[in-house]
Design a protein around this motif. Structure first.
Motif, PDB file in Angstrom:
ATOM      1  N   ARG A   1       3.043 -10.046  -9.495  1.00  0.00           N
ATOM      2  CA  ARG A   1       2.638  -8.701  -9.057  1.00  0.00           C
ATOM      3  C   ARG A   1       1.120  -8.573  -9.084  1.00  0.00           C
ATOM      4  N   ALA A   2       0.503  -9.175 -10.087  1.00  0.00           N
ATOM      5  CA  ALA A   2      -0.957  -9.123 -10.175  1.00  0.00           C
ATOM      6  C   ALA A   2      -1.599  -9.799  -8.971  1.00  0.00           C
ATOM      7  N   ASP A   3      -1.035 -10.927  -8.526  1.00  0.00           N
ATOM      8  CA  ASP A   3      -1.559 -11.610  -7.347  1.00  0.00           C
ATOM      9  C   ASP A   3      -1.480 -10.703  -6.121  1.00  0.00           C
ATOM     10  N   LEU A   4      -0.347 -10.019  -5.972  1.00  0.00           N
ATOM     11  CA  LEU A   4      -0.178  -9.143  -4.822  1.00  0.00           C
ATOM     12  C   LEU A   4      -1.146  -7.970  -4.887  1.00  0.00           C
ATOM     13  N   VAL A   5      -1.262  -7.347  -6.042  1.00  0.00           N
ATOM     14  CA  VAL A   5      -2.190  -6.215  -6.192  1.00  0.00           C
ATOM     15  C   VAL A   5      -3.624  -6.668  -5.930  1.00  0.00           C
ATOM     16  N   ASP A   6      -3.958  -7.868  -6.378  1.00  0.00           N
ATOM     17  CA  ASP A   6      -5.300  -8.402  -6.138  1.00  0.00           C
ATOM     18  C   ASP A   6      -5.552  -8.566  -4.638  1.00  0.00           C
ATOM     19  N   ALA A   7      -4.549  -9.058  -3.925  1.00  0.00           N
ATOM     20  CA  ALA A   7      -4.690  -9.241  -2.474  1.00  0.00           C
ATOM     21  C   ALA A   7      -4.815  -7.901  -1.761  1.00  0.00           C
ATOM     22  N   VAL A   8      -4.060  -6.909  -2.218  1.00  0.00           N
ATOM     23  CA  VAL A   8      -4.151  -5.567  -1.636  1.00  0.00           C
ATOM     24  C   VAL A   8      -5.542  -4.989  -1.880  1.00  0.00           C
TER      25      VAL A   8
ATOM     26  N   ALA B   1      -3.207   1.089  -9.459  1.00  0.00           N
ATOM     27  CA  ALA B   1      -2.375  -0.093  -9.718  1.00  0.00           C
ATOM     28  C   ALA B   1      -3.232  -1.270 -10.146  1.00  0.00           C
ATOM     29  N   ALA B   2      -4.390  -1.420  -9.506  1.00  0.00           N
ATOM     30  CA  ALA B   2      -5.290  -2.518  -9.871  1.00  0.00           C
ATOM     31  C   ALA B   2      -5.787  -2.351 -11.296  1.00  0.00           C
ATOM     32  N   GLY B   3      -6.011  -1.113 -11.706  1.00  0.00           N
ATOM     33  CA  GLY B   3      -6.452  -0.866 -13.074  1.00  0.00           C
ATOM     34  C   GLY B   3      -5.418  -1.269 -14.107  1.00  0.00           C
ATOM     35  N   ARG B   4      -4.142  -1.244 -13.712  1.00  0.00           N
ATOM     36  CA  ARG B   4      -3.069  -1.621 -14.631  1.00  0.00           C
ATOM     37  C   ARG B   4      -2.802  -3.120 -14.637  1.00  0.00           C
ATOM     38  N   GLU B   5      -3.043  -3.760 -13.498  1.00  0.00           N
ATOM     39  CA  GLU B   5      -2.649  -5.159 -13.340  1.00  0.00           C
ATOM     40  C   GLU B   5      -3.789  -6.162 -13.506  1.00  0.00           C
ATOM     41  N   LEU B   6      -5.008  -5.756 -13.203  1.00  0.00           N
ATOM     42  CA  LEU B   6      -6.114  -6.716 -13.122  1.00  0.00           C
ATOM     43  C   LEU B   6      -7.116  -6.512 -14.243  1.00  0.00           C
ATOM     44  N   PRO B   7      -7.848  -7.569 -14.595  1.00  0.00           N
ATOM     45  CA  PRO B   7      -8.886  -7.434 -15.624  1.00  0.00           C
ATOM     46  C   PRO B   7      -9.948  -6.420 -15.211  1.00  0.00           C
TER      47      PRO B   7
ATOM     48  N   ILE C   1       8.817  -3.712  -2.965  1.00  0.00           N
ATOM     49  CA  ILE C   1       7.836  -4.006  -1.923  1.00  0.00           C
ATOM     50  C   ILE C   1       8.415  -4.974  -0.895  1.00  0.00           C
ATOM     51  N   ALA C   2       9.156  -5.976  -1.361  1.00  0.00           N
ATOM     52  CA  ALA C   2       9.788  -6.924  -0.436  1.00  0.00           C
ATOM     53  C   ALA C   2      10.759  -6.209   0.490  1.00  0.00           C
ATOM     54  N   GLN C   3      11.553  -5.304  -0.072  1.00  0.00           N
ATOM     55  CA  GLN C   3      12.518  -4.563   0.733  1.00  0.00           C
ATOM     56  C   GLN C   3      11.801  -3.710   1.776  1.00  0.00           C
ATOM     57  N   ALA C   4      10.721  -3.036   1.353  1.00  0.00           N
ATOM     58  CA  ALA C   4       9.980  -2.192   2.291  1.00  0.00           C
ATOM     59  C   ALA C   4       9.314  -3.024   3.387  1.00  0.00           C
ATOM     60  N   ALA C   5       8.942  -4.270   3.059  1.00  0.00           N
ATOM     61  CA  ALA C   5       8.301  -5.143   4.044  1.00  0.00           C
ATOM     62  C   ALA C   5       9.303  -5.816   4.963  1.00  0.00           C
ATOM     63  N   GLY C   6      10.584  -5.736   4.602  1.00  0.00           N
ATOM     64  CA  GLY C   6      11.603  -6.376   5.421  1.00  0.00           C
ATOM     65  C   GLY C   6      11.657  -7.879   5.231  1.00  0.00           C
ATOM     66  N   VAL C   7      11.270  -8.347   4.039  1.00  0.00           N
ATOM     67  CA  VAL C   7      11.328  -9.781   3.742  1.00  0.00           C
ATOM     68  C   VAL C   7      12.118  -9.975   2.446  1.00  0.00           C
ATOM     69  N   GLY C   8      12.554 -11.181   2.214  1.00  0.00           N
ATOM     70  CA  GLY C   8      13.259 -11.490   0.981  1.00  0.00           C
ATOM     71  C   GLY C   8      12.292 -11.729  -0.173  1.00  0.00           C
ATOM     72  N   ARG C   9      12.828 -11.635  -1.379  1.00  0.00           N
ATOM     73  CA  ARG C   9      11.989 -11.870  -2.551  1.00  0.00           C
ATOM     74  C   ARG C   9      11.420 -13.285  -2.545  1.00  0.00           C
TER      75      ARG C   9
ATOM     76  N   VAL D   1       0.834  -1.206   0.000  1.00  0.00           N
ATOM     77  CA  VAL D   1       0.000   0.000   0.000  1.00  0.00           C
ATOM     78  C   VAL D   1       0.866   1.252   0.000  1.00  0.00           C
ATOM     79  N   LEU D   2       1.900   1.268   0.839  1.00  0.00           N
ATOM     80  CA  LEU D   2       2.786   2.428   0.925  1.00  0.00           C
ATOM     81  C   LEU D   2       3.586   2.620  -0.364  1.00  0.00           C
ATOM     82  N   CYS D   3       4.120   1.527  -0.888  1.00  0.00           N
ATOM     83  CA  CYS D   3       4.935   1.623  -2.107  1.00  0.00           C
ATOM     84  C   CYS D   3       4.097   2.047  -3.311  1.00  0.00           C
ATOM     85  N   LEU D   4       2.904   1.501  -3.418  1.00  0.00           N
ATOM     86  CA  LEU D   4       2.042   1.853  -4.544  1.00  0.00           C
ATOM     87  C   LEU D   4       1.593   3.305  -4.471  1.00  0.00           C
ATOM     88  N   ALA D   5       1.466   3.829  -3.233  1.00  0.00           N
ATOM     89  CA  ALA D   5       1.091   5.233  -3.086  1.00  0.00           C
ATOM     90  C   ALA D   5       2.196   6.142  -3.617  1.00  0.00           C
ATOM     91  N   GLU D   6       3.443   5.707  -3.460  1.00  0.00           N
ATOM     92  CA  GLU D   6       4.577   6.490  -3.952  1.00  0.00           C
ATOM     93  C   GLU D   6       4.817   6.257  -5.437  1.00  0.00           C
TER      94      GLU D   6
END
Length: 204
Positions: free
Chosen positions: A60-67, A112-118, A42-50, A28-33
């Protein structure tokens, strides 16, 4: 689809749930920027590995869908608290003002959803919001408060469209976010209010 629900329907471990929550928060934060933020960002901002991120979201579409799913669930919780009883005009104004805050806050997610999702997925994600609006519109039509010469679904689409148009104007710096609720409500009520047939007849 994202695998955030756990594989094979098994309950997720606490650390997996924390990772997923951190990834969604970071998204959410990364997409806002930057609506084009990469999964690596996004992984780096979350503090997790890829690898961890891809373990929960295959693309990326799966993640945007979940968001988007989480965003709409949060929107439902907020709108559940809105008083939509009583006078239809006042009820619609309260709902529009609450909905605007959601649209404004999460406009980057929507973009972002408009770009990634049907298109049908994006449209469908707003079904519950549309039903809330349409319920008030139909009540207003029955009471004669709102116009009955145009379809209720079209009037509902007009309300939703105005909110998203205001979000784009605000993002472009052409509309102050604080002014948007008043302007949207005034425009919506002007569009939906039943025409005064007596004044039209007297002017003819």
């Amino acid at each position: 689809m994202a695998s955030a629900g756990g594989s094979g329907g098994r309950p997720q471990r606490a650390d997996a749930r924390r990772n997923i929550a951190a990834i969604l928060d970071a998204a959410v934060l990364c997409l806002a920027e930057d609506p084009d933020a990469s999964l690596g960002d996004i992984a780096q901002a979350a503090g997790v590995g890829r690898v961890t991120l891809y373990g929960h979201f295959k693309s990326r579409a799966d993640l945007v869908d979940a968001v988007l799913t989480r965003t709409m669930a949060e929107a439902d919780e907020i709108l559940d608290r809105v008083d939509t009883t009583g006078d239809p005009s006042a009820a619609l104004t309260r709902l529009v003002e609450a909905s605007w805050q959601i649209v404004h806050q999460f406009r980057a997610v929507h973009r972002a959803a408009g770009r990634e999702l049907p298109a049908e997925r994006l449209h469908g994600s707003h079904d519950r919001v549309r039903r809330r609006i349409q319920s008030i519109v139909e009540r207003g039509r029955r009471s004669g408060t709102f116009r009955g010469d145009l379809p209720a679904k079209w009037l509902t689409t007009t309300v939703v469209g105005l909110m998203h148009a205001a979000a784009e104007e605000s993002a472009a710096g052409r509309l102050a976010a604080g002014d948007a609720p008043r302007l949207i409500s005034a425009t919506v009520l002007a569009a939906l209010t039943a025409p005064d047939e007596s004044s039209g007849a007297s002017s003819g």
